[in-house]
Structure formats: C-alpha cells, structure tokens
Design a protein around this motif. Structure first.
Motif, short mmCIF file in Angstrom:
data_model
loop_
_atom_site.label_atom_id
_atom_site.label_comp_id
_atom_site.label_asym_id
_atom_site.label_seq_id
_atom_site.Cartn_x
_atom_site.Cartn_y
_atom_site.Cartn_z
N THR A 372 34.85 30.86 46.87
CA THR A 372 33.95 31.92 46.38
C THR A 372 34.76 33.09 45.85
O THR A 372 35.70 33.54 46.51
N ARG A 373 34.42 33.60 44.67
CA ARG A 373 35.07 34.76 44.11
C ARG A 373 34.01 35.76 43.64
O ARG A 373 32.99 35.37 43.08
N LEU A 374 34.27 37.02 43.88
CA LEU A 374 33.30 38.08 43.60
C LEU A 374 33.63 38.88 42.35
O LEU A 374 32.72 39.40 41.69
N ALA A 375 34.91 39.03 42.06
CA ALA A 375 35.33 39.92 40.98
C ALA A 375 35.49 39.16 39.66
O ALA A 375 35.77 37.96 39.64
N ARG A 376 35.33 39.88 38.57
CA ARG A 376 35.59 39.30 37.26
C ARG A 376 37.08 39.18 37.00
O ARG A 376 37.54 38.26 36.33
N GLU A 377 37.83 40.12 37.54
CA GLU A 377 39.28 40.12 37.39
C GLU A 377 39.89 39.20 38.43
O GLU A 377 39.33 38.96 39.49
N GLU A 378 41.08 38.66 38.12
CA GLU A 378 41.82 37.84 39.07
C GLU A 378 43.11 38.55 39.47
O GLU A 378 43.79 39.15 38.62
N ALA A 379 43.43 38.50 40.74
CA ALA A 379 44.66 39.14 41.21
C ALA A 379 45.90 38.37 40.78
O ALA A 379 46.97 38.95 40.56
N TRP A 380 45.75 37.07 40.66
CA TRP A 380 46.87 36.20 40.27
C TRP A 380 46.30 34.85 39.87
O TRP A 380 45.12 34.55 40.07
N ASP A 381 47.16 34.02 39.33
CA ASP A 381 46.78 32.66 38.97
C ASP A 381 47.04 31.77 40.19
O ASP A 381 48.18 31.57 40.60
#
Length: 559
Positions: A372-381
């Motif tokens: 599950t991911r909440l943000a549009r941005e990603e911290a890393w690949d």
C-alpha cells in the motif's frame, strides 16, 4: 532457595558529569538491547556527579521500555515528600516505569557538608522507617497525618498519585536493616563488595524469618543484586566468558533466589554482552532447571518458613513486577491510518516481496510489506533494492532472540509512526498547535537517533564513538566483515536511512509553513502529503531491513 520470580537484568550507570553523553548513550543502549532496568547512584555532595533525578528524567525521555530507579537515593538529602512527588511525577510521565531505591545514608561527612543531618546508625534507620511511611501514604492519596521524630507530614494533601504501585528498594546489610527490608520493602538490593555471594545465604535467611514474623511471605521481597565484573578467560566469579557468567548467575538465581541482576559498568561492549549473551543464557538455564524440578515434583526452594498471612504486597506476578518482559507488537498499516490495506496478506506465505522464499530455518518472520502506498511521490525506486539469502541452517534460542529484537525495535518505530500521523491529523483539524506537534515529533526515537540499523544501531553506534572507531564496533561494519555478500544490502540500507532523515526534515519544514501561512489549505495539504510520503518510506524500509537482516543478525550477532 528459588523464589521463582521472573528474571530481570539491568545497568547500573555512573552519573559522571564529565561524560554525560556517554551516560545517556549507555542508557539508550540498555533500552534497545533489551535490558529491564537503568539505575543511577545518588551522591548529591559529590562534585563529579550530576543530579540523579534530573538525569533519570532525561533518560526517561530518551528510552521507551527500561524501568528507572535510584540505586539508591540519599534519604538524608532528599526529604520523603519531595522524593515521593518526584517519583510519582516521573512515573506518570513514563507510564509506570519508575521504581524507588532508598538508602538510610552513608558518607556522613559529605551529607553534613551539604547541609544534611549527621545521624547515628540507629537514627538513620529510624528516619528511614518514618520516610517509608510518609512515601507510602503520599502515593496512596488522601491526607497524610504522620508526625515523626525525623520527618513529619501533618495535614498534607499529597499528589500526584503515581501511574502504578511503585516498588520500594532497600539496600541493607546489617540485622536491623534486613528486618526493615523484610517488613517494609518490595526489593532487597545489596551490592558485591559489601555482600559478596558467600554472605548472601545468611542475609536471605534473616529476611525470610523477619518477613514471616511480620506476616509476609518471603516471596514478597524480590532479591536483586548489584554485580561487577569483567569478561575474559578467568575462573573467578564474574571474571570469565559470557558462558561462565551465565552459569554463575543462574546458580545465584536457583540457590539464593536472586532474580534481578544489575551490572555496574560504563563499558558499552560489556553492557551489550550482558544483555545479548549473558541474560538469555541465564534465563534458559533457570527455566530448564525450574521445569525439571516441576516435572520431577521437586521443591524449588530449600525448607523455608511459610507466613501465616501471605497477603504481602508484590508477589510474583503482582503489582510492580511483570511475569516476563513484554513488548507490544507494532501497529498494522490499517492502525497507522492507511486506508484499504489488509496488513500482511501480500507476503504472509513468501516471507519477502516478490514471492522469494527464505530458506534459513529461522522461526522469526519479517514484517511483510503489503504494498500500500499513500503518496504520489516516491522516496526511492524499490525495484533496484539488492537482496541477500542465507543458506539453510538451524538457530539457537539466543540467535532467534537476536533476530526478534530487531523486529521488536521496529515495532516501536511503527507505533511512533502511528503517533506522528495522529499528531498531524490533530494539527489539520485545529485541535493541536504546530509548536506542540513539532515538540512531540522531536522527542520520538525516529527523530532523536541516526538511521543506522533502526533504533539499535543508532544508539549503539553513538555509544562506541569516542572510545573506539565506528569500524571497530558498529553493527554494519561487523556484518560486512562477517559476510561480504551483505555489502550491497548494507549500502542500500544506509542510503535509505539518509533519505528518511531528509523526509523528517521535510515534515518539519511543512509544519513551519503551516504556521507562517496561518494554517492555509495548501500548507495543510503539503503537510499531509509529507506525512504520507514518510509513512510509505518508513514502513517499506523497515520491512525491507527485517527481510534482509534478521537472518544475518541471528547468524552473526550485533557485534
């Protein structure tokens, strides 16, 4: 003479004013290494020592699990009402992590020089008895009406009441003090050097007999011991290997009823060894012997007197003592405020992302990442994360415990994440000011510590700097040396630690922006986005770290 109390292990640290950083780092090490107690001595007249209560309060703010105690408070310089109030307040702040050790007085020249009374041995014990009565009455609430020769509290309206029934420790050696311990204390805390192992049987017997005479069970008084030693290859008491220590301490537990061992040391290596090698081995040996006795119907104690009235306070499992050290599991993603997640299902069977199966024989399981991911941005690949697989092998109970400890520490960080999300939610709905939010977040472990192997390495690596190089003693370098194939994973984890530190800074900046824009909607939206990104990164990182490192940590240890 086994009273069958659950075993506990602690650290007795020096409040050296010249090395307060070392003290605080060792306290954090004790906390994350799984010790049960952190204790400080109390000598207000000693110029080289910091104030005991001040330092315990700072330690309380930097730890989450260890219980805290003066070992022992200098009663002649700390009036009982003030002691009771200080202990109750810190107990409330920590959610019930305080115990109170009392000393009748020593070093009378120093006490007198500091403005305290100079008492005879009889006067010192009389004053101690009066102080205990006042302290107990203070904690009970209601009016205190005690008029004594040394201390009085007449018509006092006490408060606050502590969060739990605070155990009272007494350091005692002479016959009258041993009787007072049996009658009034919850814990007896002698020290090596004043009471070495050969002296313990007679002292224990005196406490047992006095407890029965007072209508208490001998088990009502827990037996603790301040110990001192060094790890090496000697054959003397507490001078050998960790395995030697374990045998010797297990014998004290089974033969003398000592169930709390507090190591006096400021050496982080010794503290870590005590927590990670000695304590588990002692528990295993004592548990095995107790099970053997129970199976064979053997008495677990020598013939001891039995109290007619066994209603004394703090029996095994009673108030003030836990049957075993318990750590609560971390929140699920759903509890952390993540919508639509069914925690754990994605990797329940595989044990790691992508369906790859761990073949190690390790029963400890990494916390799964449900994706599950909440943000549009990603911290890393996440697709380029390296992986490591340890060959199939069996693990001992101690090795399993080492792996489980990483999961336990991470569970605490997950709980803190849940708190962060709750704090930000309160800021958005206007019930909490931004300043209060920043203050709360800055006191959390994830913000205080460097990101080096979660909370454990953060404390551990800080401890060793200043005495030894990071390369000599830190966990990542140790794992690199143990297996060079781990290097890509460790490189990646270190990179993610840095990214998470940056995300915490971004969250702080977003909080500041909310203030500067008077809580305008765009600033609040940015704040929510930052906490979502932190949530994605942290939960993903903790799951990845566990997946890759629980087996190597079990195999190679922390150092």
């Amino acid at each position: 003479m086994d009273y069958e109390h659950a075993l506990e292990f602690g650290a007795f640290l020096t409040p050296d004013a010249a090395h307060l950083d070392r003290l605080l780092e060792n306290a954090q090490l004790a906390d994350v290494a799984g010790l049960d107690l952190v204790c400080l001595q109390d000598h207000p007249y000693a110029a080289q020592q910091g104030d005991m209560w001040t330092l315990l309060s700072v330690i309380a703010a930097r730890t989450t699990a260890v219980r805290l105690a003066p070992n022992v408070a200098s009663l002649p310089l700390r009036p009982p009402v003030v002691l009771a109030k200080a202990a109750a307040t810190l107990d409330l702040v920590t959610g019930g992590r305080v115990e109170l050790g009392l000393g009748a007085g020593a070093f009378w020249d120093g006490i007198a020089a500091a403005g305290g009374p100079r008492r005879t041995p009889r006067e010192a014990v009389d004053a101690l008895i009066e102080a205990i009565r006042i302290i107990r009455a203070f904690w009970a609430g209601g009016s205190v009406l005690i008029a004594g020769e040394h201390y009085s509290a007449v018509g006092l309206k006490p408060g606050p009441v502590p969060a739990h029934d605070i155990p009272l420790w007494l350091g005692a050696y002479k016959p009258r003090m041993l009787r007072v311990t049996a009658q009034l204390a919850d814990v007896w805390i002698p020290s090596m050097g004043y009471a070495d192992p050969p002296a313990l049987p007679d002292m224990n017997a005196a406490i047992d007999e006095a407890a029965v005479a007072a209508g208490r069970s001998p088990e009502a008084v827990r037996r603790a011991y301040n110990i001192f030693g060094s790890f090496g290859r000697g054959s003397e008491f507490l001078k050998g290997t960790p395995a030697n220590w374990a045998v010797q301490l297990a014998e004290l537990a089974l033969a003398q009823g000592i169930s709390t061992f507090i190591l006096g040391s400021d050496d982080p290596r010794a503290l870590a060894t005590f927590a990670q090698e000695v304590a588990p081995a002692v528990r295993d040996q004592v548990d095995t012997e107790r099970e053997r006795r129970a199976t064979q119907g053997l008495a677990t104690q020598d013939e001891r007197p039995v109290a007619d009235d066994e209603s004394g306070r703090n029996f095994v499992g009673g108030p003030g003592f836990s049957a075993a050290r318990q750590r609560k599991g971390g929140p699920t993603r759903e509890q952390a405020g993540l919508a639509g997640a069914e925690a754990g299902q994605a990797d329940e069977e595989s044990g790691m992302a992508g369906g790859r199966t761990r073949q190690t024989g390790l029963s400890v399981r990494a916390t799964p990442d449900d994706g599950t991911r909440l943000a549009r941005e990603e911290a890393w690949d996440e697709g380029d994360r390296p992986s490591y697989v340890l060959n199939e092998r069996d693990f001992t109970a101690e090795q399993e415990a080492t792996a489980q400890h990483l999961v336990d520490v991470h569970d605490h960080l997950r709980q803190e994440l849940q708190q962060v999300r709750g704090i930000i939610a309160q800021v958005r709905d206007g019930s909490l000011g931004v300043g209060a939010a920043r203050s709360a977040i800055n006191t959390m472990t994830m913000r205080q510590n460097n990101w080096t192997l979660g909370a454990y390495c953060a404390a551990y690596c800080r401890v060793v700097t200043g005495h030894h190089t990071l390369e000599d003693r830190a966990v990542f370098p140790h794992l690199r040396r143990a297996d060079s194939a781990l290097a890509p994973v460790i490189d990646r984890l270190e990179h993610e630690h840095d990214v998470i530190a940056d995300l915490l800074d971004r969250l702080d900046e977003a909080l500041v922006a909310v203030v500067s824009t008077d809580a305008a909607a765009p600033a609040l939206d940015t704040l929510a986005a930052e906490v979502d990104l932190l949530t994605d990164a942290l939960l993903s990182h903790l799951a990845y770290e566990e997946r890759e490192l629980i087996a190597p940590l079990a195999a190679y240890g922390f150092q």
